[in-house]
Design a protein around this motif. Structure first.
Motif, PDB file in Angstrom:
ATOM      1  N   UNK A 120       0.799  -1.366  -0.005  1.00 10.66           N
ATOM      2  CA  UNK A 120      -0.025  -0.058   0.115  1.00 10.66           C
ATOM      3  C   UNK A 120       0.809   1.158   0.044  1.00 10.66           C
ATOM      4  N   UNK A 121       1.895   1.369   1.061  1.00  9.57           N
ATOM      5  CA  UNK A 121       2.584   2.392   1.082  1.00  9.57           C
ATOM      6  C   UNK A 121       3.548   2.453   2.270  1.00  9.57           C
ATOM      7  N   UNK A 122       4.662   3.106   2.372  1.00 11.40           N
ATOM      8  CA  UNK A 122       5.475   3.425   3.629  1.00 11.40           C
ATOM      9  C   UNK A 122       4.985   4.430   4.455  1.00 11.40           C
ATOM     10  N   UNK A 123       5.165   4.391   5.561  1.00 12.85           N
ATOM     11  CA  UNK A 123       4.264   5.667   6.609  1.00 12.85           C
ATOM     12  C   UNK A 123       5.133   5.634   7.823  1.00 12.85           C
ATOM     13  N   UNK A 124       4.992   6.884   8.163  1.00 13.76           N
ATOM     14  CA  UNK A 124       5.725   7.184   9.664  1.00 13.76           C
ATOM     15  C   UNK A 124       4.712   8.144  10.291  1.00 13.76           C
ATOM     16  N   UNK A 125       4.726   8.001  11.495  1.00 19.85           N
ATOM     17  CA  UNK A 125       3.929   8.903  12.385  1.00 19.85           C
ATOM     18  C   UNK A 125       4.707   9.013  13.697  1.00 19.85           C
ATOM     19  N   UNK A 126       5.375  10.311  14.215  1.00 21.82           N
ATOM     20  CA  UNK A 126       6.185  10.369  15.226  1.00 21.82           C
ATOM     21  C   UNK A 126       5.891  11.935  15.656  1.00 21.82           C
ATOM     22  N   UNK A 127       5.738  11.997  17.187  1.00 23.58           N
ATOM     23  CA  UNK A 127       5.634  13.228  17.751  1.00 23.58           C
ATOM     24  C   UNK A 127       6.799  14.242  17.429  1.00 23.58           C
ATOM     25  N   UNK A 128       6.562  15.614  17.312  1.00 18.69           N
ATOM     26  CA  UNK A 128       7.705  16.566  17.009  1.00 18.69           C
ATOM     27  C   UNK A 128       7.402  17.724  17.934  1.00 18.69           C
ATOM     28  N   UNK A 129       8.602  18.419  18.265  1.00 19.69           N
ATOM     29  CA  UNK A 129       8.370  19.454  19.329  1.00 19.69           C
ATOM     30  C   UNK A 129       8.060  20.725  18.492  1.00 19.69           C
ATOM     31  N   UNK A 130       8.451  20.872  16.887  1.00 21.84           N
ATOM     32  CA  UNK A 130       8.308  21.844  16.340  1.00 21.84           C
ATOM     33  C   UNK A 130       7.750  21.472  14.956  1.00 21.84           C
ATOM     34  N   UNK A 131       7.118  22.044  14.205  1.00 20.77           N
ATOM     35  CA  UNK A 131       6.447  21.623  13.077  1.00 20.77           C
ATOM     36  C   UNK A 131       7.522  21.969  11.875  1.00 20.77           C
ATOM     37  N   UNK A 132       8.098  20.979  11.228  1.00 20.89           N
ATOM     38  CA  UNK A 132       9.012  21.074  10.188  1.00 20.89           C
ATOM     39  C   UNK A 132       8.296  21.902   8.919  1.00 20.89           C
ATOM     40  N   UNK A 133       9.043  22.655   8.207  1.00 21.35           N
ATOM     41  CA  UNK A 133       8.615  23.102   6.988  1.00 21.35           C
ATOM     42  C   UNK A 133       8.495  22.221   5.772  1.00 21.35           C
ATOM     43  N   UNK A 134       9.549  21.164   5.762  1.00 17.61           N
ATOM     44  CA  UNK A 134       9.770  20.268   4.475  1.00 17.61           C
ATOM     45  C   UNK A 134      10.306  18.863   5.102  1.00 17.61           C
ATOM     46  N   UNK A 135      10.095  17.839   4.380  1.00 20.31           N
ATOM     47  CA  UNK A 135      10.585  16.762   4.742  1.00 20.31           C
ATOM     48  C   UNK A 135      11.267  16.008   3.358  1.00 20.31           C
ATOM     49  N   UNK A 136      12.550  15.473   3.564  1.00 17.55           N
ATOM     50  CA  UNK A 136      13.020  14.589   2.454  1.00 17.55           C
ATOM     51  C   UNK A 136      12.840  13.211   2.704  1.00 17.55           C
TER      52      UNK A 136
END
Length: 799
Positions: A197-213
């Motif tokens: 179906x896909x690869x996925x990730x869900x993690x808590x963050x302390x600040x919202x990132x602008x972008x992800x690679x």
């Protein structure tokens, strides 16, 4: 068997397993393990035999010792009961024949050589696929890069699809910057029933990132901006909008008493619809199992329901304490007496089978008797006295009679002239929160009607149907007898499974009993065992509860939207809901229909979030097979495929994040009411959100527009043409220059959880097309059934 013998047996098995594991051949019939090399007569080589894994039934210790002596190739699976051993072994046909001479027989064949060969071929195919994928750089599609804030934390969520994702060795890593620090994490691979179906990730963050690679171990990469999931719109709190009308879990009689009171209080806005198919009722036959062993027990069932006299029946097996007494039965009112037969020594000789025959012959007007679960009944019964009981524990004010399921119909105009919305709950009995969602919603619609213009707008322009409990019998059983009951109470088992020991396993899963994509059509996710938790019934729509839903949809064709309310887990889903053994789903919605499902879901999910910040996760939002599992014969599929109703499934009760343990915690089917109350409040928000979707659709009279990109022109090579629409809409098209109609091809999704497909044009082609939105508006008011030509047309010229 002594403890010493057991240990010896286990050690012997371990030794033999070790020997075969070192590569020694299986010994052929008549041969024993040679202690030294001995010259043998010249014999033809034995013919090669096929092998299989079978389960052997070894009758006693002597046969077990012989099995070890023969050196049969044993696996590690061994069970022992009543002096009989069940042992899995790798054997040839001649070995099977030889073992029979020692009383060792094949109970079951587990794996054949052909199946082994199939597994080898599957593995080889996988190896080749992996090798071919590894040979070229993969392509990554970022399906979702979102952030969201729940009650207590902020999370980064990703869904990324790899062109090489079909192989488990493909690994994806996400990298982002958080508070000036670079962070990274590996994505998990999601595969359902063999389909990647896909690869996925869900993690808590302390600040919202602008972008992800995203980087793949095969060399592919992709970058995406991170956007907010469920963007919260500014809300203007309503100081005069009233909520919170439930304060405890409600049984079916309470739900429908509340409904009747609302109808009496608001006669101009409410009516109660009595469904035509009464349930079987909260009732059982009175029963008892008399005896203590399987071959010497008798199961007795009353012919009258327990509350209608069955509970008054008693059965007594008496030892006459005389020699040579015959077996006989007598009936004294509701008291059934069996005088057991004795021999010349005064010992009881009546077997269970004989007693069953005597009971059915002499007391057949009151009871039915059987041996225990089809046992031959050769054991001798013992004297005993029992009183039959239906085992039902509800108080007397819970009716045992067949139940009339009701729908609450709300609207100023309830004549079918307004678009209809259906919300129905508690198909599964143990889901106690779900009926509260419907009752809370009914109360809000009625009690805010006079003072809230938004509510009045909904009630005046829609026809709203709410069914608080589809499964009242099962619900009563869950509340009073067996709280984990899933199904209704109808017992479709024959005599061999109808003893009281199975009483908590009877019933039909009402959300597997419908006629679209059912187990009877070869779809996965329903059962055919009458005691299975997802038993689909003896045939499609066998249950009155399922037929009631069909009746409601058949008789109210104005229903255009529906919500099936379940718990728990916090899912938000739609069709298709089932796939077959090859994971081929029921037909997917078109790209335009899928886009409408997503857009409407966004509104409802925002409304759910408004109550206390609960976020239904992106990974739990979407078509049922993509986020949960196959559910053959579910009711929402019936509504979508047979009736054309946009049908969703709530799973109330989202997991709660524990910020101390940093783990998600499940809430269960029946959480403490404080939690159940909150779930009812937030999902009532969501159900009213669906009602708002229906209202918006009813007021949508603006046709969509669409545009092909690239459009008319000359191109030097093949081009990918994308048809974009101004709103979620289905695009019908032709590529042969003909006039497009409703029978023409439709733009579909390019893949599971992907976006709309593009049309690959590699030769000069004219594309004729038009769009239709979810409200039925046709682009440019084009009439596909007529002769007009006001459809869109582009010509792609390939030089």
């Amino acid at each position: 068997m002594t403890k010493k013998k057991k240990l010896k047996w286990k050690r012997s098995l371990m030794v033999m397993t070790a020997i075969t594991g070192l590569g020694f051949s299986t010994f052929y019939p008549g041969l024993s393990i040679p202690t030294a090399a001995v010259e043998q007569p010249d014999q033809p080589l034995p013919a090669e035999e096929s092998v299989s894994i079978v389960q052997l039934e070894v009758p006693n210790d002597q046969a077990k010792d012989k099995l070890l002596e023969l050196g049969i190739d044993l696996t590690h699976n061994i069970e022992q009961h009543d002096g009989v051993y069940e042992v899995d072994a790798v054997v040839t046909p001649s070995e099977i024949a030889m073992l029979k001479t020692f009383g060792i027989n094949v109970k079951d064949t587990l794996i054949t050589e052909n199946e082994w060969n199939t597994r080898v071929a599957e593995r080889q195919s996988a190896v080749q696929l992996q090798a071919s994928l590894a040979a070229s750089e993969d392509t990554l599609k970022v399906l979702r890069a979102n952030h969201f804030t729940n009650q207590s934390a902020t999370f980064l969520y990703l869904e990324v699809k790899s062109s090489a994702g079909a192989t488990a060795s493909t690994a994806l890593k996400a990298t982002w910057t958080e508070d000036g620090v670079e962070k990274s994490a590996t994505l998990s691979r999601f595969v359902d029933y063999g389909e990647y179906i896909y690869h996925y990730l869900m993690v808590p963050v302390t600040a919202i990132p602008t972008s992800v690679k995203i980087d793949s171990n095969l060399g592919g990469n992709a970058t995406s901006f991170v956007t907010e999931w469920l963007v919260k719109e500014p809300k203007h709190p309503k100081t005069d909008y009233v909520t919170d009308f439930v304060d405890h879990y409600m049984a079916p009689n309470e739900l429908y008493e509340r409904a009747e009171k609302l109808a009496k209080e608001f006669p101009k806005l409410v009516e109660i619809i009595d469904m035509p198919n009464k349930t079987n009722g909260y009732r059982r036959l009175a029963q008892a199992t008399i005896g203590s062993t399987t071959n010497a027990s008798v199961v007795v069932s009353s012919k009258a329901w327990g509350h209608e006299g069955g509970n008054d029946v008693s059965v007594e097996f008496e030892n006459p304490v005389t020699n040579n007494s015959p077996l006989k039965g007598t009936v004294d009112g509701k008291k059934i007496i069996v005088d057991l037969a004795t021999n010349s020594a005064g010992t009881v000789t009546s077997t269970a089978a004989q007693v069953v025959s005597a009971l059915n012959s002499n007391a057949g007007q009151h009871i039915t008797a059987t041996t225990y679960r089809g046992n031959a009944g050769t054991g001798v019964v013992a004297a005993a006295t029992v009183k039959l009981t239906d085992n039902l524990k509800a108080p007397a004010d819970v009716s045992r009679d067949p139940f009339t399921v009701k729908a609450i119909r709300i609207g100023k105009h309830r004549d079918g002239s307004k678009p209809g919305v259906l919300g129905y709950a508690q198909e599964h009995a143990r889901e106690w929160v779900t009926p509260l969602v419907t009752i809370e919603t009914a109360e809000r619609l009625l009690r805010n009607y006079s003072n809230d213009s938004e509510t009045r707008k909904l009630v005046d322009n829609l026809d709203i149907f709410l069914v608080p409990s589809v499964n009242p019998d099962g619900a009563n059983y869950s509340f009073n007898d067996y709280n984990i009951q899933r199904k209704n109470m109808t017992n479709h088992c024959g005599p061999t499974a109808s003893d009281p020991g199975n009483r908590n396993a009877w019933g039909v899963d009402l959300n597997r009993n419908h006629s679209v994509g059912s187990v009877f059509d070869g779809y996965i996710g329903g059962g055919t065992s009458c005691t299975g938790e997802t038993y689909a019934g003896p045939f499609e729509n066998s249950e009155p509860e399922a037929r009631n839903l069909v009746w409601l949809a058949d008789n109210n064709p104005n229903i255009k939207f529906a919500m099936n309310i379940h718990s728990y887990g916090g899912y938000f889903m739609w069709s298709p809901g089932a796939y077959d053994a090859k994971r081929v789903t029921l037909p997917r919605p078109t790209a335009g229909q899928e886009a409408f499902y997503w857009a409407a879901s966004d509104l409802m999910l925002n409304d759910i979030q408004d109550h206390r910040g609960t976020v239904i996760l992106p990974s739990r939002t979407g078509p049922i097979p993509d986020v949960l599992y196959s559910a053959a014969g579910n009711s929402a599929d019936y509504l979508w495929y047979e009736k054309g109703i946009y049908a969703w499934n709530f799973e109330v009760g989202a997991d709660l994040w524990n910020k101390d343990t940093k783990r998600w915690q499940a809430v269960g089917f029946q959480p403490a009411f404080a939690e159940g109350h909150e779930e009812a409040m937030e999902f009532s928000n969501g159900l009213i959100g669906l009602i708002k979707v229906a209202y918006n659709s009813s007021k949508d009279h603006q046709p969509p527009s669409s545009k092909a990109s690239p459009g008319n022109g000359k191109y030097t090579g093949p081009v990918e043409v994308k048809i974009e629409t101004s709103e979620p809409a289905t695009v019908f098209y032709t590529l042969d220059g003909s006039r497009p109609t409703f029978q023409s091809k439709k733009i579909q999704l390019s893949g599971t959880r992907e976006f709309e497909e593009t049309l690959k044009i590699d030769k000069t082609t004219t594309i004729n097309y038009f769009a239709v939105d979810a409200a039925g508006n046709i682009e440019k008011n084009y009439n596909p059934l007529g002769n007009g030509k006001n459809y869109n047309s582009v010509t792609i010229t390939i030089k």
